[in-house]
Design an enzyme around this catalytic site. Sequence first.
Site, PDB file in Angstrom:
ATOM      1  N   GLY A 279       0.819  -1.215   0.000  1.00  0.00           N
ATOM      2  CA  GLY A 279       0.000   0.000   0.000  1.00  0.00           C
ATOM      3  C   GLY A 279       0.847   1.257   0.000  1.00  0.00           C
ATOM      4  N   LYS A 280       0.180   2.406  -0.188  1.00  0.00           N
ATOM      5  CA  LYS A 280       0.949   3.642  -0.291  1.00  0.00           C
ATOM      6  C   LYS A 280       1.569   4.066   1.041  1.00  0.00           C
ATOM      7  CE  LYS A 280      -3.225   6.460  -0.110  1.00  0.00           C
ATOM      8  NZ  LYS A 280      -3.995   7.518  -0.747  1.00  0.00           N
ATOM      9  N   ARG A 281       1.018   3.564   2.130  1.00  0.00           N
ATOM     10  CA  ARG A 281       1.594   3.932   3.434  1.00  0.00           C
ATOM     11  C   ARG A 281       2.652   2.943   3.903  1.00  0.00           C
ATOM     12  NH1 ARG A 281      -3.888   5.071   4.018  1.00  0.00           N
ATOM     13  NH2 ARG A 281      -4.180   7.277   3.581  1.00  0.00           N
TER      14      ARG A 281
END
Length: 526
Positions: A279-281
Amino acid sequence: MASDSAGPAFKQHQTQIMVRVRFAPSPTGPLHIGGVRTALYDYLLAKKHGGSFILRIEDTDQKRFVPGAEEYIIESLKWMGMTPDEGPGIGGDYGPYRQSERKELYAKFVQQLLDSNHAYYAFDTSEELDAMRARKEQEGSISQKYDATVRLEMKNSLSLSDEETQQYLDKGENITVRLKVDPGEVVSFKDIVRGHVEFKTDELDDKVLMKADGLPTYHMANIVDDKHMEISHVIRGEEWLSSTAHHILLYRALGWEDAIPQFAHLPLLLKPVGKGKLGKRDGAKFGFPVFPLNWEAADEPYQGFKEFGILPEAAKNFLAFLGWNPGTDQEIFSEEELIQAFSLDRVNNSGARFDVEKGKWYNQQYIIAKENSELAEIIKPMLTEKGMSVTDEYLIEFCGLMKERVELIPDFYENGKFFFEQPTEYDEKTLRKKYKEENNQHFHAIKDVMVQIENWEAATIEEKIKGYIKDNELGFGAILPILRVTITGTMKGPDIFKTICLLGKEESVQRMEKGLTFTQTLKSDA
Ligand code: GLU
């Protein structure tokens, strides 16, 4: 760099397959590293076959448009060294390359689908759509799709009379166009990565092709553009696999069956721990960025590969291996080698773990292989920013000494700071353990040995200092660690004689004095 005539000129030269691949990101935020991998595979395939690598900006979803995202995508490709042959700001014979500038084209084909009865108008409000879903859920239907099972209960040109339809059209509110998917069929296609893929039309919804704002959806625009840009291969993430069934139906409905490109759906990138989608995080979570460049948005900033200290060549090699392998043990590939070795049929169909240690390893290999002078140029801005100023010769030598001891570009400074400034802290543990008061006179004598050296070269420095240690039967273990820590502050670093040589006679002697004075204070504390 491609000129505006890149398309036709290329066609003339190609006798066999004409490879035209497009990278088609939506400017909805920074480009995730998975997108960069897709672009890389596009790029490698195009280069391998002497084809064209096209950038198409899919910006028809105005609600999700993020300012700056298109520039970020272009900058990222540039940083990776993957300049498109055609695209916005570049030109090409198949432009414009921004979907928002191609609206008329889509409208024309939506009309064709309506005329040929492959699509229909729908006028349902979002409340009516919600009500339909709630009703289906209550009835126990597995899906709440807008499809053949419900379309006649809804407000559309199939369920309404011509007059009613016209009234809604005249009103001009909530007009969408949907694809009419006929039930009871099977849509199949060959995916280069996944082999034979099939979907039952019973499981497909009547996708919206034109939204109420008059803009096409992804599906419609994507198909029209792939056809008009003469795309030969569609390479994209596996989340688009089920959409492909709709796309095939669209190609057929438009009479473009001959233009259906080859599909290759790439495996997901998985978290470093192996489970779950990256994911982007996850960049912040796992200490390794998942974006190519810094994204500075105030509410959610992300770190980039570049700023983290990854070289673009290493990024290319690392990303190429996330989902593909050459079938041999070779891991380091120059761009040219990657182009030669790459093929879509060696792309795996299972998820690829984003192995951050491997990423660092690749970077380290590329740093070691780089010329010292090139590395010096790369680290210069970082040093200037930190207020350090040294000569180019010094910097080049420094890179040679440090390059085997770093994984990321900032490590040059972090691990080699003492080459630019005197230590302000010392490895006290080593000093306490190794320093013996009775050797104090010898350390001062070694300082004098250094002062006496005329031929200031690492080999001479080593020979003289070791000579003194041997002649006085002191043992290297009692002397060299103290020498190192007083001069550099730490036990970690390259060869100490080479370090002394680069620092220079005066600087090294001065540091030794300072370090020994500090060591004395340690002893008197004890
Ligand atoms: N615009 C789509 C995306 O953002 C493109 C998918 C495709 O390549 O068809 O991923």
